[in-house]
Scaffold this motif. Structure first.
Motif, PDB file in Angstrom:
ATOM      1  N   ALA A  11       0.835  -1.209   0.000  1.00  0.00           N
ATOM      2  CA  ALA A  11       0.000   0.000   0.000  1.00  0.00           C
ATOM      3  C   ALA A  11       0.868   1.257   0.000  1.00  0.00           C
ATOM      4  O   ALA A  11       0.549   2.238  -0.673  1.00  0.00           O
ATOM      5  CB  ALA A  11      -0.925  -0.005   1.210  1.00  0.00           C
ATOM      6  N   ILE A  12       1.980   1.188   0.714  1.00  0.00           N
ATOM      7  CA  ILE A  12       2.894   2.326   0.744  1.00  0.00           C
ATOM      8  C   ILE A  12       3.615   2.468  -0.592  1.00  0.00           C
ATOM      9  O   ILE A  12       3.705   3.567  -1.148  1.00  0.00           O
ATOM     10  CB  ILE A  12       3.901   2.168   1.895  1.00  0.00           C
ATOM     11  N   SER A  13       4.107   1.371  -1.113  1.00  0.00           N
ATOM     12  CA  SER A  13       4.840   1.457  -2.377  1.00  0.00           C
ATOM     13  C   SER A  13       3.911   1.813  -3.530  1.00  0.00           C
ATOM     14  O   SER A  13       4.328   2.471  -4.489  1.00  0.00           O
ATOM     15  CB  SER A  13       5.585   0.156  -2.662  1.00  0.00           C
ATOM     16  N   LEU A  14       2.632   1.430  -3.444  1.00  0.00           N
ATOM     17  CA  LEU A  14       1.664   1.821  -4.467  1.00  0.00           C
ATOM     18  C   LEU A  14       1.581   3.340  -4.548  1.00  0.00           C
ATOM     19  O   LEU A  14       1.601   3.913  -5.646  1.00  0.00           O
ATOM     20  CB  LEU A  14       0.293   1.233  -4.126  1.00  0.00           C
ATOM     21  N   ARG A  15       1.512   3.988  -3.418  1.00  0.00           N
ATOM     22  CA  ARG A  15       1.433   5.444  -3.414  1.00  0.00           C
ATOM     23  C   ARG A  15       2.733   6.078  -3.874  1.00  0.00           C
ATOM     24  O   ARG A  15       2.715   7.099  -4.568  1.00  0.00           O
ATOM     25  CB  ARG A  15       1.041   5.934  -2.030  1.00  0.00           C
ATOM     26  N   LEU A  16       3.855   5.483  -3.532  1.00  0.00           N
ATOM     27  CA  LEU A  16       5.141   6.019  -3.999  1.00  0.00           C
ATOM     28  C   LEU A  16       5.302   5.872  -5.508  1.00  0.00           C
ATOM     29  O   LEU A  16       5.788   6.785  -6.180  1.00  0.00           O
ATOM     30  CB  LEU A  16       6.292   5.330  -3.267  1.00  0.00           C
ATOM     31  N   TRP A  17       4.906   4.707  -6.037  1.00  0.00           N
ATOM     32  CA  TRP A  17       4.958   4.509  -7.486  1.00  0.00           C
ATOM     33  C   TRP A  17       4.051   5.511  -8.202  1.00  0.00           C
ATOM     34  O   TRP A  17       4.418   6.083  -9.221  1.00  0.00           O
ATOM     35  CB  TRP A  17       4.534   3.096  -7.853  1.00  0.00           C
ATOM     36  N   LYS A  18       2.861   5.702  -7.660  1.00  0.00           N
ATOM     37  CA  LYS A  18       1.913   6.633  -8.279  1.00  0.00           C
ATOM     38  C   LYS A  18       2.489   8.043  -8.299  1.00  0.00           C
ATOM     39  O   LYS A  18       2.446   8.730  -9.314  1.00  0.00           O
ATOM     40  CB  LYS A  18       0.585   6.613  -7.530  1.00  0.00           C
ATOM     41  N   TRP A  19       3.015   8.465  -7.180  1.00  0.00           N
ATOM     42  CA  TRP A  19       3.601   9.796  -7.084  1.00  0.00           C
ATOM     43  C   TRP A  19       4.740   9.969  -8.092  1.00  0.00           C
ATOM     44  O   TRP A  19       4.820  10.966  -8.801  1.00  0.00           O
ATOM     45  CB  TRP A  19       4.088  10.001  -5.656  1.00  0.00           C
ATOM     46  N   GLY A  20       5.617   8.976  -8.164  1.00  0.00           N
ATOM     47  CA  GLY A  20       6.757   9.057  -9.074  1.00  0.00           C
ATOM     48  C   GLY A  20       6.355   9.031 -10.538  1.00  0.00           C
ATOM     49  O   GLY A  20       6.870   9.813 -11.345  1.00  0.00           O
ATOM     50  N   LEU A  21       5.436   8.149 -10.897  1.00  0.00           N
ATOM     51  CA  LEU A  21       5.016   8.063 -12.297  1.00  0.00           C
ATOM     52  C   LEU A  21       4.286   9.308 -12.760  1.00  0.00           C
ATOM     53  O   LEU A  21       4.478   9.762 -13.888  1.00  0.00           O
ATOM     54  CB  LEU A  21       4.140   6.831 -12.515  1.00  0.00           C
ATOM     55  N   VAL A  22       3.446   9.862 -11.906  1.00  0.00           N
ATOM     56  CA  VAL A  22       2.712  11.073 -12.288  1.00  0.00           C
ATOM     57  C   VAL A  22       3.669  12.241 -12.463  1.00  0.00           C
ATOM     58  O   VAL A  22       3.535  13.026 -13.411  1.00  0.00           O
ATOM     59  CB  VAL A  22       1.612  11.387 -11.247  1.00  0.00           C
ATOM     60  N   LEU A  23       4.658  12.354 -11.596  1.00  0.00           N
ATOM     61  CA  LEU A  23       5.618  13.460 -11.723  1.00  0.00           C
ATOM     62  C   LEU A  23       6.520  13.307 -12.946  1.00  0.00           C
ATOM     63  O   LEU A  23       6.815  14.283 -13.626  1.00  0.00           O
ATOM     64  CB  LEU A  23       6.475  13.561 -10.471  1.00  0.00           C
ATOM     65  N   LEU A  24       6.950  12.077 -13.216  1.00  0.00           N
ATOM     66  CA  LEU A  24       7.895  11.871 -14.307  1.00  0.00           C
ATOM     67  C   LEU A  24       7.242  11.800 -15.682  1.00  0.00           C
ATOM     68  O   LEU A  24       7.726  12.411 -16.638  1.00  0.00           O
ATOM     69  CB  LEU A  24       8.705  10.594 -14.065  1.00  0.00           C
ATOM     70  N   LEU A  25       6.151  11.055 -15.797  1.00  0.00           N
ATOM     71  CA  LEU A  25       5.589  10.765 -17.117  1.00  0.00           C
ATOM     72  C   LEU A  25       4.291  11.502 -17.426  1.00  0.00           C
ATOM     73  O   LEU A  25       3.933  11.654 -18.582  1.00  0.00           O
ATOM     74  CB  LEU A  25       5.359   9.250 -17.247  1.00  0.00           C
TER      75      LEU A  25
END
Length: 60
Positions: A11-25
Motif C-alpha cells: 500500500a505504501i509502495s503503491l502510493r510512492l509509485w503513483k507519485w513518481g510516475l505522475v511526476l515523471l511521465l
C-alpha cells in the motif's frame, strides 16, 4: 514472513509509485492506476524473493 511484509507494505509502495510516475511521465489517470496496481505488489514481492534467495541460500 518476508512475503507477508512485502504485501503489507505494498500500500505504501503503491502510493510512492503513483507519485513518481505522475511526476515523471504525466500519463492519463487510468493508465497510472493500471500500472501502479501491478507495480505496488509485484515489485515488493520481487525484492522479498531476492532477499529470501540471497540470505537463505548462503546458509546451506
Amino acid at each position: 514472513m518476508y512475503r507477508s511484509y512485502a504485501l503489507t507494505l505494498s500500500a505504501i509502495s503503491l502510493r510512492l509509485w503513483k507519485w513518481g510516475l505522475v511526476l515523471l511521465l504525466q500519463p492519463r489517470p487510468m493508465d497510472v492506476y493500471r500500472v501502479v496496481a501491478w507495480l505496488g505488489w509485484t515489485g515488493n514481492l520481487l525484492v522479498a524473493e531476492l532477499i529470501i534467495y540471497f540470505i537463505f541460500s548462503k546458509k546451506r
